[in-house]
Scaffold this active site. Structure first.
Site, mmCIF file in Angstrom:
data_model
loop_
_atom_site.group_PDB
_atom_site.id
_atom_site.type_symbol
_atom_site.label_atom_id
_atom_site.label_comp_id
_atom_site.label_asym_id
_atom_site.label_seq_id
_atom_site.Cartn_x
_atom_site.Cartn_y
_atom_site.Cartn_z
ATOM 1 C CG HIS A 269 -25.306 36.209 19.224
ATOM 2 N ND1 HIS A 269 -24.473 35.159 19.507
ATOM 3 C CD2 HIS A 269 -25.284 36.370 17.880
ATOM 4 C CE1 HIS A 269 -23.961 34.713 18.383
ATOM 5 N NE2 HIS A 269 -24.428 35.416 17.374
ATOM 6 C CG ASP A 323 -28.731 40.268 11.698
ATOM 7 O OD1 ASP A 323 -28.031 40.333 10.690
ATOM 8 O OD2 ASP A 323 -29.046 39.199 12.247
#
Ligand code: COA
Length: 387
Positions: A269, A323
């Site tokens: 991320h 996710d």
């Protein structure tokens, strides 16, 4: 002596460059901490509902009882879609990805709800509120209708007596969810509802900065979310886990990927350098579900990948993101994998709209610059003289 032109700081992907001031949400990437309007996501996941969270994001404070009642009523009232939108859905090929269908139908919604365009971008509160309610209310209907119609089934009309989460499940399956399923979908919507500045939120703001209508802006955001580097990663995680096939195969699969310098979907991320708190919440939901439905190999493979990646990628701050576990939860509920990202969009529209509202009447049209690195003064060569 000619002075050298000042070269502005260039940051690929705008990494670290603030593009707006915002009070909607906050992320501490080092601590793995996320707040919506100052409230810890863990508290919202435990105590709130998607509808209440959407209001919080849009209006900055938790709603009073009567505000929530009125908001819920407005949301249920606007769930239905026009028959022309339904007819439009019929025309998409069976193979159309649900994100493409959603992007197209959200853009088409704008043709039914003309939006006052102006140079100063000022709008009255009623118009803004109606846009927010209409989009949040209708997106689940559009996703569920497409999911059924692509298989030749009639869409199931929404029900007014169900919550946002329960009604979505009902329109998708024709069955009312039990309490645990409803809560799991509700929490999944809460944790996906907002996440500071990112590609899709920025897409909303860029399009809206020209004072284009909000249906167009949200449709652009859906397009941005669909990519595998953004929301589309949840679908890729499941593809990867299916490809791995067994816990024993996880190690060689991961090593092979890393040796080829390929990315692992669901890990990494831009902001989080530790495990994403939303991944932790979704993992917990999965564990809750397994108490009733039993575990399955997909989760075992995911846990093994997480464990193995700690020794390699974890050191570089590349950890599970939102996710990584969401798809496993949805699959356990029987939801097809190409609906994972549309569900993300159904939730995230609340955040996109909160940022859109925040920017209204303020700011300037986005017009960044570029560093030209091409040539100058080239001659125009006639066609018959080109080599
Ligand atoms: N697997 C393996 N390596 C990864 C990785 C992953 N999932 N994510 C990042 N890296 C590595 C990159 O290869 C790069 O390595 P290098 O410095 O040796 O070149 C480094 O980490 C930085 O990656 P970069 O893509 O530049 O980071 P970013 O901040 O621009 O991108 C993401 C962030 C989310 C796009 C990126 O982590 C990614 O592509 N993840 C997989 C897709 C995904 O899950 N997306 C959903 C995000 S919520």
């Amino acid at each position: 002596m000619a002075t050298k032109p000042e070269i502005p700081c260039y940051s690929p992907g705008l990494a670290g460059i603030p593009v707006a001031e915002s009070a909607v949400s906050f992320v501490d990437g080092q601590r793995g901490h996320l707040e919506y309007r100052g409230i810890d996501i863990e508290q919202l996941a435990e105590r709130s509902s998607f509808e209440e969270t959407a209001w919080l994001l849009l209006y900055g404070e938790l709603p009073t009882e009567s505000e929530l009642r009125t908001f819920n009523k407005a949301l249920t009232h606007h769930r239905r879609m026009k028959f022309r939108i339904r007819d439009m859905l019929k025309c998409f090929p069976e193979s159309a990805h649900p994100m493409d269908s959603l992007q197209a139908t959200v853009a088409a919604l704008g043709t039914f709800y003309p939006f006052p365009k102006s140079l100063d971008g000022k709008l009255d509160e009623q118009t803004v509120h109606h846009v927010c309610v209409n989009l949040i209310a209708k997106m689940p209907t559009l996703v569920a209708a497409h999911a059924r119609m692509r298989h030749g089934d009639d869409p199931i009309p929404p029900r007014d007596d169900l919550s946002h989460a329960a009604n979505f499940y009902y329109m998708l399956t024709g069955e009312e969810p039990d309490a645990l399923t409803e809560r799991i979908i509700d929490v999944a919507l809460i944790v996906h509802a907002e996440h500071t500045m990112n590609a899709s939120t920025f897409s909303t703001l860029v399009v809206a900065s020209s004072h284009a209508d909000p249906y167009t802006s949200i449709s652009a955001a859906i397009g941005s979310l669909s990519g595998p580097l953004h929301g589309g990663a949840n679908e890729d995680v499941l593809k990867m886990l299916d490809e791995i096939g067994s816990v024993e195969a996880a190690e060689s699969y991961l090593q092979g990927k890393l040796a080829r310098k390929e990315k692992i979907p669901g890990l990494g991320h831009r902001v989080y350098k530790t495990k994403d708190p939303r991944a932790t919440l979704l993992q917990r939901l999965y564990v809750e579900l397994t108490e009733r439905l039993g575990s399955d190999p997909t989760y075992e493979i995911a846990s093994r990948i997480e464990e193995l990646s700690k020794q390699t990628l974890g050191k570089k701050g590349i950890c599970p993101n939102v996710d990584f576990y969401s798809g496993i939860v949805y699959r356990k509920l029987g939801i097809p994998s190409d609906l994972f990202t549309p569900i993300f969009a159904i939730a995230r529209v609340a955040g996109w709209l909160a940022h859109w509202k925040e920017q209204l009447g303020e700011g300037r049209i986005y017009r960044p610059s570029q560093i030209y690195c091409g040539e100058h003064g080239n001659p125009y060569v006639p066609l018959d003289q080109r080599g």
